[in-house]
Scaffold this motif. Structure first.
Motif, PDB file in Angstrom:
ATOM      1  N   TYR A  36       0.829  -1.204   0.000  1.00  0.00           N
ATOM      2  CA  TYR A  36       0.000   0.000   0.000  1.00  0.00           C
ATOM      3  C   TYR A  36       0.864   1.255   0.000  1.00  0.00           C
ATOM      4  O   TYR A  36       1.921   1.304   0.623  1.00  0.00           O
ATOM      5  CB  TYR A  36      -0.914  -0.002   1.227  1.00  0.00           C
ATOM      6  CG  TYR A  36      -2.096  -0.929   1.088  1.00  0.00           C
ATOM      7  CD1 TYR A  36      -3.293  -0.488   0.525  1.00  0.00           C
ATOM      8  CD2 TYR A  36      -2.010  -2.254   1.505  1.00  0.00           C
ATOM      9  CE1 TYR A  36      -4.382  -1.340   0.384  1.00  0.00           C
ATOM     10  CE2 TYR A  36      -3.094  -3.125   1.370  1.00  0.00           C
ATOM     11  CZ  TYR A  36      -4.277  -2.653   0.811  1.00  0.00           C
ATOM     12  OH  TYR A  36      -5.347  -3.499   0.662  1.00  0.00           O
ATOM     13  N   ARG A  37       0.421   2.251  -0.777  1.00  0.00           N
ATOM     14  CA  ARG A  37       1.067   3.566  -0.890  1.00  0.00           C
ATOM     15  C   ARG A  37       2.476   3.494  -1.497  1.00  0.00           C
ATOM     16  O   ARG A  37       3.260   4.423  -1.339  1.00  0.00           O
ATOM     17  CB  ARG A  37       1.112   4.279   0.474  1.00  0.00           C
ATOM     18  CG  ARG A  37      -0.266   4.644   0.992  1.00  0.00           C
ATOM     19  CD  ARG A  37      -0.218   5.260   2.383  1.00  0.00           C
ATOM     20  NE  ARG A  37       0.176   4.272   3.388  1.00  0.00           N
ATOM     21  CZ  ARG A  37      -0.652   3.374   3.914  1.00  0.00           C
ATOM     22  NH1 ARG A  37      -1.903   3.322   3.524  1.00  0.00           N
ATOM     23  NH2 ARG A  37      -0.231   2.513   4.821  1.00  0.00           N
ATOM     24  N   LYS A  38       2.776   2.411  -2.195  1.00  0.00           N
ATOM     25  CA  LYS A  38       4.057   2.268  -2.893  1.00  0.00           C
ATOM     26  C   LYS A  38       3.862   2.475  -4.397  1.00  0.00           C
ATOM     27  O   LYS A  38       2.755   2.317  -4.929  1.00  0.00           O
ATOM     28  CB  LYS A  38       4.662   0.893  -2.640  1.00  0.00           C
ATOM     29  CG  LYS A  38       5.025   0.616  -1.189  1.00  0.00           C
ATOM     30  CD  LYS A  38       6.186   1.480  -0.733  1.00  0.00           C
ATOM     31  CE  LYS A  38       6.635   1.104   0.673  1.00  0.00           C
ATOM     32  NZ  LYS A  38       7.754   1.946   1.125  1.00  0.00           N
ATOM     33  N   ALA A 197       5.274  15.560 -11.557  1.00  0.00           N
ATOM     34  CA  ALA A 197       5.158  16.231 -10.268  1.00  0.00           C
ATOM     35  C   ALA A 197       3.713  16.197  -9.778  1.00  0.00           C
ATOM     36  O   ALA A 197       3.450  15.982  -8.581  1.00  0.00           O
ATOM     37  CB  ALA A 197       5.646  17.677 -10.384  1.00  0.00           C
ATOM     38  N   LEU A 198       2.775  16.367 -10.708  1.00  0.00           N
ATOM     39  CA  LEU A 198       1.357  16.315 -10.358  1.00  0.00           C
ATOM     40  C   LEU A 198       0.967  14.931  -9.857  1.00  0.00           C
ATOM     41  O   LEU A 198       0.285  14.791  -8.824  1.00  0.00           O
ATOM     42  CB  LEU A 198       0.520  16.693 -11.586  1.00  0.00           C
ATOM     43  CG  LEU A 198      -0.994  16.523 -11.465  1.00  0.00           C
ATOM     44  CD1 LEU A 198      -1.548  17.471 -10.413  1.00  0.00           C
ATOM     45  CD2 LEU A 198      -1.663  16.756 -12.815  1.00  0.00           C
ATOM     46  N   MET A 199       1.410  13.890 -10.553  1.00  0.00           N
ATOM     47  CA  MET A 199       1.070  12.525 -10.165  1.00  0.00           C
ATOM     48  C   MET A 199       1.646  12.188  -8.788  1.00  0.00           C
ATOM     49  O   MET A 199       0.986  11.535  -7.970  1.00  0.00           O
ATOM     50  CB  MET A 199       1.566  11.534 -11.220  1.00  0.00           C
ATOM     51  CG  MET A 199       0.808  11.620 -12.537  1.00  0.00           C
ATOM     52  SD  MET A 199       1.422  10.487 -13.791  1.00  0.00           S
ATOM     53  CE  MET A 199       0.955   8.925 -13.082  1.00  0.00           C
ATOM     54  N   LYS A 200       2.877  12.628  -8.517  1.00  0.00           N
ATOM     55  CA  LYS A 200       3.479  12.386  -7.202  1.00  0.00           C
ATOM     56  C   LYS A 200       2.682  13.075  -6.101  1.00  0.00           C
ATOM     57  O   LYS A 200       2.412  12.500  -5.042  1.00  0.00           O
ATOM     58  CB  LYS A 200       4.927  12.883  -7.188  1.00  0.00           C
ATOM     59  CG  LYS A 200       5.905  12.003  -7.930  1.00  0.00           C
ATOM     60  CD  LYS A 200       7.299  12.590  -7.926  1.00  0.00           C
ATOM     61  CE  LYS A 200       7.913  12.646  -6.547  1.00  0.00           C
ATOM     62  NZ  LYS A 200       9.309  13.153  -6.579  1.00  0.00           N
ATOM     63  N   ALA A 201       2.282  14.319  -6.364  1.00  0.00           N
ATOM     64  CA  ALA A 201       1.538  15.076  -5.361  1.00  0.00           C
ATOM     65  C   ALA A 201       0.176  14.444  -5.083  1.00  0.00           C
ATOM     66  O   ALA A 201      -0.247  14.321  -3.924  1.00  0.00           O
ATOM     67  CB  ALA A 201       1.363  16.529  -5.829  1.00  0.00           C
ATOM     68  N   LYS A 203      -0.680  11.310  -5.625  1.00  0.00           N
ATOM     69  CA  LYS A 203      -0.469  10.008  -4.980  1.00  0.00           C
ATOM     70  C   LYS A 203      -0.360  10.189  -3.473  1.00  0.00           C
ATOM     71  O   LYS A 203      -0.969   9.449  -2.686  1.00  0.00           O
ATOM     72  CB  LYS A 203       0.791   9.351  -5.527  1.00  0.00           C
ATOM     73  CG  LYS A 203       1.251   8.115  -4.744  1.00  0.00           C
ATOM     74  CD  LYS A 203       2.602   7.644  -5.237  1.00  0.00           C
ATOM     75  CE  LYS A 203       3.108   6.461  -4.417  1.00  0.00           C
ATOM     76  NZ  LYS A 203       3.463   6.804  -3.030  1.00  0.00           N
ATOM     77  N   ASN A 204       0.415  11.188  -3.050  1.00  0.00           N
ATOM     78  CA  ASN A 204       0.583  11.440  -1.623  1.00  0.00           C
ATOM     79  C   ASN A 204      -0.698  11.967  -0.991  1.00  0.00           C
ATOM     80  O   ASN A 204      -1.043  11.618   0.140  1.00  0.00           O
ATOM     81  CB  ASN A 204       1.725  12.433  -1.397  1.00  0.00           C
ATOM     82  CG  ASN A 204       3.075  11.860  -1.793  1.00  0.00           C
ATOM     83  OD1 ASN A 204       3.290  10.657  -1.703  1.00  0.00           O
ATOM     84  ND2 ASN A 204       3.982  12.704  -2.248  1.00  0.00           N
ATOM     85  N   LYS A 205      -1.426  12.795  -1.731  1.00  0.00           N
ATOM     86  CA  LYS A 205      -2.661  13.374  -1.201  1.00  0.00           C
ATOM     87  C   LYS A 205      -3.725  12.313  -0.956  1.00  0.00           C
ATOM     88  O   LYS A 205      -4.429  12.334   0.052  1.00  0.00           O
ATOM     89  CB  LYS A 205      -3.191  14.433  -2.180  1.00  0.00           C
ATOM     90  CG  LYS A 205      -4.494  15.082  -1.739  1.00  0.00           C
ATOM     91  CD  LYS A 205      -4.946  16.155  -2.718  1.00  0.00           C
ATOM     92  CE  LYS A 205      -6.255  16.788  -2.278  1.00  0.00           C
ATOM     93  NZ  LYS A 205      -6.709  17.850  -3.203  1.00  0.00           N
ATOM     94  N   GLU A 222      12.586   9.086 -10.681  1.00  0.00           N
ATOM     95  CA  GLU A 222      11.874  10.243 -10.137  1.00  0.00           C
ATOM     96  C   GLU A 222      10.714   9.856  -9.231  1.00  0.00           C
ATOM     97  O   GLU A 222      10.495  10.495  -8.192  1.00  0.00           O
ATOM     98  CB  GLU A 222      11.353  11.102 -11.301  1.00  0.00           C
ATOM     99  CG  GLU A 222      10.600  12.352 -10.891  1.00  0.00           C
ATOM    100  CD  GLU A 222      11.503  13.429 -10.321  1.00  0.00           C
ATOM    101  OE1 GLU A 222      10.970  14.299  -9.597  1.00  0.00           O
ATOM    102  OE2 GLU A 222      12.715  13.410 -10.581  1.00  0.00           O
ATOM    103  N   VAL A 223       9.972   8.803  -9.593  1.00  0.00           N
ATOM    104  CA  VAL A 223       8.701   8.575  -8.893  1.00  0.00           C
ATOM    105  C   VAL A 223       8.544   7.204  -8.234  1.00  0.00           C
ATOM    106  O   VAL A 223       7.606   7.007  -7.461  1.00  0.00           O
ATOM    107  CB  VAL A 223       7.496   8.793  -9.860  1.00  0.00           C
ATOM    108  CG1 VAL A 223       7.500  10.189 -10.424  1.00  0.00           C
ATOM    109  CG2 VAL A 223       7.497   7.754 -10.982  1.00  0.00           C
ATOM    110  N   CYS A 224       9.428   6.247  -8.507  1.00  0.00           N
ATOM    111  CA  CYS A 224       9.175   4.861  -8.076  1.00  0.00           C
ATOM    112  C   CYS A 224       9.912   4.489  -6.789  1.00  0.00           C
ATOM    113  O   CYS A 224      11.007   4.964  -6.527  1.00  0.00           O
ATOM    114  CB  CYS A 224       9.556   3.886  -9.187  1.00  0.00           C
ATOM    115  SG  CYS A 224       8.527   4.077 -10.667  1.00  0.00           S
ATOM    116  N   ASP A 225       9.277   3.593  -6.022  1.00  0.00           N
ATOM    117  CA  ASP A 225       9.907   2.998  -4.845  1.00  0.00           C
ATOM    118  C   ASP A 225      10.517   1.644  -5.175  1.00  0.00           C
ATOM    119  O   ASP A 225      11.526   1.250  -4.600  1.00  0.00           O
ATOM    120  CB  ASP A 225       8.870   2.796  -3.731  1.00  0.00           C
ATOM    121  CG  ASP A 225       8.140   4.073  -3.372  1.00  0.00           C
ATOM    122  OD1 ASP A 225       8.824   5.030  -2.968  1.00  0.00           O
ATOM    123  OD2 ASP A 225       6.907   4.118  -3.511  1.00  0.00           O
TER     124      ASP A 225
END
Length: 333
Positions: A36-38, A197-201, A203-205, A222-225
């Motif tokens: 979850y959240r990854k 940047a939008l997708m990252k924001a 995702k966190n929101k 840039e965006v992956c864990d």
């Protein structure tokens, strides 16, 4: 990782397309897990099986000609292999959403963008037309578009703006898992950065888990864990972002990094991977990468290596690690 900590748990996924010219083996025994959240980056060349794998998670592989075989496919607590169609329709767009590859064709040209965002809210959240449209306008503003443009049609938007609309549709119902298939391919570099940047924001929101399908290692960084590298329908290396980038093990993954420009040495030449991916209707008996591998020996042509855990969460499928008695000079290039 315990099953109840996973948003995605796929075991031994195989997909083939049965045609008059033979069987196309698109995906060949894929295992995937995501917490979850990854965010997972699914990386590989065109034709590696990335999009086919993603479509199977929503049961969108057409049958015929597609045949899906899988031991286990759990997505957001749902057994996707056994769900009836009506239940699937409730889940798609609600628990699991997908941003399809081309924003230019993903939108319906005869409906306004506001109507297209509101449609999923009416279906899944049982909102009235007025309430759904108001929430759709809020989603437009969330992705950086003025609500005044909700009454406009897709042809009135640029490529980057269309991609923002597609993201708004995908996130309208706050899905637990978002799949983004090459989300920045058709966009120029500056718009790519804005969309990422939008997708990252977002995702966190919204605490959303994500799968990013791409061949761009810069996007992955840039965006992956976590990262899973696919080749000829198989995952040949997977692990955390740090494991894949800093402790690269598979020759194919090494080749992907070698084919990138070196910003510290602008005079250095690119080192592309020679040859082409094998024909999926006639895959080799042994390692599918062996015909292109600079390290391959006769043993690689005889047997498909297993996906072996090396350390931590780092897995690799290569004869050099699968067989302790297999001698190889890993750094001879």
């Amino acid at each position: 990782m315990p099953a109840n900590d996973l948003i995605l748990d796929v075991k031994n996924l195989a997909i083939r397309y049965e045609t008059e010219d033979g069987n196309v083996h698109a995906v060949n025994g894929v295992d995937l897990q995501l917490g979850y959240r990854k965010t997972l980056g699914l990386v590989g060349e065109t034709g590696a099986g990335k999009t086919t794998t993603a479509l199977s998670l929503l049961r969108l592989i057409p049958n015929p000609p597609g045949v899906v075989e899988c031991e286990r496919m759990m997505v957001a607590g749902n057994d996707m292999l056994r769900l009836p169609i009506d239940k699937l329709e409730e889940i798609r767009g609600n628990d699991i959403s997908m941003i399809f590859q081309d924003p230019m064709t993903a939108l319906n040209p005869v409906f306004t963008v506001g109507e297209q965002i509101a449609e999923s809210l009416e279906i899944h959240e049982r909102l009235s037309k007025a309430d759904a449209y108001e929430k759709a306008m809020q989603m437009l503003e969330t992705v950086g578009i003025s609500r005044s443009r909700g009454a406009e049609y897709p042809h009135q938007f640029s490529g980057g703006m269309k991609q923002r609309v597609v993201i708004a549709i995908a996130l309208a119902c706050n899905p637990k898992l978002l799949i983004a298939d090459e989300p920045t391919t058709a966009l120029d570099v500056t718009i790519q950065a804005q969309v990422l940047a939008l997708m990252k924001a977002l995702k966190n929101k919204y605490d959303t888990s994500m799968i990013i399908i791409t061949h761009d290692l810069g996007i992955v960084a840039e965006v992956c864990d976590e990262v899973a590298v696919m080749y000829a329908g198989r995952i040949i290396e997977k692990g955390s972002l740090e494991e894949i980038f800093n402790e690269t093990l598979h020759p194919y993954t090494e080749g992907l990094f070698n084919s990138l420009p070196n910003i510290n040495d602008r005079m250095s030449k690119l080192r592309p991977i020679p040859g082409l991916m094998p024909d999926p209707t006639n895959l080799p008996v042994g390692c599918t990468f062996a015909p292109r591998c600079g390290y391959a020996s006769a043993a690689c042509l005889e047997r498909q290596p297993r996906l072996t855990l090396m350390s931590g969460t780092h897995y690799v499928s290569c004869m050099a690690y699968d067989d302790p008695g297999f001698a190889i000079n890993r750094r001879k290039q």
